[in-house]
Design a protein around this motif. Structure first.
Motif, PDB file in Angstrom:
ATOM      1  N   VAL A 179       0.876  -1.174   0.000  1.00  0.00           N
ATOM      2  CA  VAL A 179       0.000   0.000   0.000  1.00  0.00           C
ATOM      3  C   VAL A 179       0.909   1.218   0.000  1.00  0.00           C
ATOM      4  N   ILE A 180       0.732   2.077  -0.986  1.00  0.00           N
ATOM      5  CA  ILE A 180       1.548   3.278  -1.105  1.00  0.00           C
ATOM      6  C   ILE A 180       0.655   4.494  -0.859  1.00  0.00           C
ATOM      7  N   VAL A 181       0.975   5.217   0.196  1.00  0.00           N
ATOM      8  CA  VAL A 181       0.196   6.384   0.626  1.00  0.00           C
ATOM      9  C   VAL A 181       0.903   7.625   0.082  1.00  0.00           C
ATOM     10  N   ILE A 182       0.237   8.314  -0.828  1.00  0.00           N
ATOM     11  CA  ILE A 182       0.857   9.414  -1.566  1.00  0.00           C
ATOM     12  C   ILE A 182       0.450  10.775  -0.990  1.00  0.00           C
ATOM     13  N   ASP A 183       1.433  11.523  -0.528  1.00  0.00           N
ATOM     14  CA  ASP A 183       1.286  12.938  -0.146  1.00  0.00           C
ATOM     15  C   ASP A 183       0.241  13.234   0.916  1.00  0.00           C
ATOM     16  N   MET A 184      -0.056  12.280   1.768  1.00  0.00           N
ATOM     17  CA  MET A 184      -1.069  12.519   2.806  1.00  0.00           C
ATOM     18  C   MET A 184      -0.500  13.171   4.064  1.00  0.00           C
ATOM     19  N   ILE A 185       0.811  13.213   4.187  1.00  0.00           N
ATOM     20  CA  ILE A 185       1.424  13.938   5.300  1.00  0.00           C
ATOM     21  C   ILE A 185       1.582  15.373   4.787  1.00  0.00           C
ATOM     22  N   ASN A 186       0.580  16.200   5.086  1.00  0.00           N
ATOM     23  CA  ASN A 186       0.406  17.454   4.372  1.00  0.00           C
ATOM     24  C   ASN A 186      -0.032  18.561   5.323  1.00  0.00           C
ATOM     25  N   THR A 187       0.437  19.759   5.073  1.00  0.00           N
ATOM     26  CA  THR A 187       0.025  20.916   5.875  1.00  0.00           C
ATOM     27  C   THR A 187      -1.239  21.577   5.330  1.00  0.00           C
ATOM     28  N   TYR A 188      -1.586  21.262   4.093  1.00  0.00           N
ATOM     29  CA  TYR A 188      -2.739  21.871   3.404  1.00  0.00           C
ATOM     30  C   TYR A 188      -2.631  23.391   3.393  1.00  0.00           C
ATOM     31  N   ASP A 189      -1.411  23.851   3.231  1.00  0.00           N
ATOM     32  CA  ASP A 189      -1.124  25.279   3.134  1.00  0.00           C
ATOM     33  C   ASP A 189      -0.628  25.555   1.719  1.00  0.00           C
ATOM     34  N   HIS A 190      -1.552  25.415   0.758  1.00  0.00           N
ATOM     35  CA  HIS A 190      -1.200  25.666  -0.636  1.00  0.00           C
ATOM     36  C   HIS A 190      -2.425  26.189  -1.384  1.00  0.00           C
ATOM     37  N   ALA A 191      -2.204  26.665  -2.583  1.00  0.00           N
ATOM     38  CA  ALA A 191      -3.244  27.379  -3.337  1.00  0.00           C
ATOM     39  C   ALA A 191      -4.506  26.557  -3.577  1.00  0.00           C
ATOM     40  N   ASP A 192      -4.380  25.256  -3.786  1.00  0.00           N
ATOM     41  CA  ASP A 192      -5.537  24.412  -4.110  1.00  0.00           C
ATOM     42  C   ASP A 192      -6.167  23.742  -2.898  1.00  0.00           C
ATOM     43  N   ALA A 193      -5.700  24.071  -1.710  1.00  0.00           N
ATOM     44  CA  ALA A 193      -6.152  23.373  -0.503  1.00  0.00           C
ATOM     45  C   ALA A 193      -7.672  23.451  -0.322  1.00  0.00           C
ATOM     46  N   ASP A 194      -8.265  24.602  -0.546  1.00  0.00           N
ATOM     47  CA  ASP A 194      -9.717  24.731  -0.348  1.00  0.00           C
ATOM     48  C   ASP A 194     -10.507  23.821  -1.288  1.00  0.00           C
ATOM     49  N   SER A 230     -12.565  16.589  -0.584  1.00  0.00           N
ATOM     50  CA  SER A 230     -12.281  15.254  -1.095  1.00  0.00           C
ATOM     51  C   SER A 230     -11.367  14.482  -0.142  1.00  0.00           C
ATOM     52  N   VAL A 231     -10.398  15.162   0.446  1.00  0.00           N
ATOM     53  CA  VAL A 231      -9.510  14.513   1.423  1.00  0.00           C
ATOM     54  C   VAL A 231     -10.327  14.028   2.611  1.00  0.00           C
ATOM     55  N   GLN A 232     -11.233  14.860   3.096  1.00  0.00           N
ATOM     56  CA  GLN A 232     -12.059  14.479   4.245  1.00  0.00           C
ATOM     57  C   GLN A 232     -12.875  13.225   3.950  1.00  0.00           C
ATOM     58  N   ARG A 233     -13.352  13.086   2.722  1.00  0.00           N
ATOM     59  CA  ARG A 233     -14.101  11.873   2.340  1.00  0.00           C
ATOM     60  C   ARG A 233     -13.183  10.666   2.205  1.00  0.00           C
ATOM     61  N   ALA A 234     -11.943  10.874   1.752  1.00  0.00           N
ATOM     62  CA  ALA A 234     -11.020   9.765   1.483  1.00  0.00           C
ATOM     63  C   ALA A 234     -10.338   9.225   2.737  1.00  0.00           C
ATOM     64  N   PRO A 292      -7.840   2.331  -5.271  1.00  0.00           N
ATOM     65  CA  PRO A 292      -9.151   2.340  -4.621  1.00  0.00           C
ATOM     66  C   PRO A 292      -9.753   3.740  -4.738  1.00  0.00           C
ATOM     67  N   GLU A 293     -10.797   3.869  -5.548  1.00  0.00           N
ATOM     68  CA  GLU A 293     -11.300   5.202  -5.888  1.00  0.00           C
ATOM     69  C   GLU A 293     -11.861   5.967  -4.702  1.00  0.00           C
ATOM     70  N   ASP A 294     -12.244   5.287  -3.637  1.00  0.00           N
ATOM     71  CA  ASP A 294     -12.719   5.997  -2.448  1.00  0.00           C
ATOM     72  C   ASP A 294     -11.581   6.368  -1.508  1.00  0.00           C
ATOM     73  N   ALA A 295     -10.347   5.997  -1.846  1.00  0.00           N
ATOM     74  CA  ALA A 295      -9.179   6.288  -1.013  1.00  0.00           C
ATOM     75  C   ALA A 295      -8.186   7.205  -1.727  1.00  0.00           C
ATOM     76  N   VAL A 296      -8.683   7.934  -2.719  1.00  0.00           N
ATOM     77  CA  VAL A 296      -7.887   8.960  -3.390  1.00  0.00           C
ATOM     78  C   VAL A 296      -8.695  10.253  -3.382  1.00  0.00           C
ATOM     79  N   ALA A 297      -7.977  11.357  -3.273  1.00  0.00           N
ATOM     80  CA  ALA A 297      -8.614  12.674  -3.192  1.00  0.00           C
ATOM     81  C   ALA A 297      -8.238  13.501  -4.417  1.00  0.00           C
ATOM     82  N   HIS A 298      -9.145  14.384  -4.779  1.00  0.00           N
ATOM     83  CA  HIS A 298      -8.952  15.187  -5.985  1.00  0.00           C
ATOM     84  C   HIS A 298      -9.177  16.670  -5.721  1.00  0.00           C
ATOM     85  N   ILE A 299      -8.680  17.466  -6.650  1.00  0.00           N
ATOM     86  CA  ILE A 299      -8.955  18.901  -6.661  1.00  0.00           C
ATOM     87  C   ILE A 299     -10.154  19.153  -7.566  1.00  0.00           C
ATOM     88  N   HIS A 300     -10.137  18.536  -8.745  1.00  0.00           N
ATOM     89  CA  HIS A 300     -11.198  18.715  -9.738  1.00  0.00           C
ATOM     90  C   HIS A 300     -11.847  17.357 -10.024  1.00  0.00           C
TER      91      HIS A 300
END
Length: 183
Positions: free
Chosen positions: A8-23, A28-32, A145-153
């Motif tokens: 299982v490879i967990v991509i970029d989930m250790i995140n500050t969410y301090d970036h332009a696309d965070a909002d 989607s992250v909250q759902r994933a 797993p489509e319910d375990a990935v988050a998107h911007i768009h």
């Protein structure tokens, strides 16, 4: 391919969410997160490797402990705490979109005899997509797993999932249906 070992490879989930696309990303992250948590728990129970591959936030002196502490000190630690690495987790730092680009991940997977990568995390239409392509060209089986990935768009995420399935033969499934193979 049912005899091939998974990771299982967990991509970029250790995140500050301090970036332009965070909002745009946060809903989607909250759902994933619950699906990612469940997937990690299942992997740990079955002794399937869990590998975190994460951006280094542009801090070239960063190591996994510093990256984790920075994210846990951030405003969205509630999204980081549930999926934090344990003492058995492996950690690879990346600088670009793909988890393979100029990282030791391919070597690590070879050492672990992993042939089946389960990609979860963020962002579906960016890092997950590029990582799936790089896994595919390395002849690794890919499951997303489509319910375990988050998107911007959402529209781009759906297109990315379709591309991964159609062009890379990736299995796009619900996280509960992911086949975890320890050997």
């Amino acid at each position: 391919m049912s005899h091939r070992r998974s990771a299982v490879i967990v991509i970029d989930m250790i995140n500050t969410y301090d970036h332009a696309d965070a909002d745009l990303l946060l809903p989607s992250v909250q759902r994933a997160v619950p699906s990612i948590v469940h997937l990690i728990e299942r992997a740990r129970e079955r002794k399937v490797p869990v590998i975190y591959v994460n951006d280094n936030f542009g801090q070239w002196r960063s190591h996994h402990g510093e990256i984790l502490q920075t994210a846990l000190a951030g405003p969205r630690s509630d999204l980081v705490e549930p999926i934090r690495p344990d003492e058995d987790s492996l950690f690879v730092v990346k600088a670009r979109h793909s988890i393979f680009y100029e990282t030791p991940l391919a070597y690590l997977l070879n050492q672990l005899k992993v042939h089946h990568t389960i990609l979860c995390g963020q962002v579906t239409e960016q890092c997950v997509l590029y990582s799936a392509l790089d896994a595919h060209i390395r002849h690794l089986q890919v499951t997303v797993p489509e319910d375990a990935v988050a998107h911007i768009h959402a529209d781009l995420a759906q297109a990315a999932l379709k591309m991964m399935h159609t062009n890379m033969n990736a299995d796009i499934v619900d996280s509960g249906a992911v086949q975890l193979r320890a050997r």
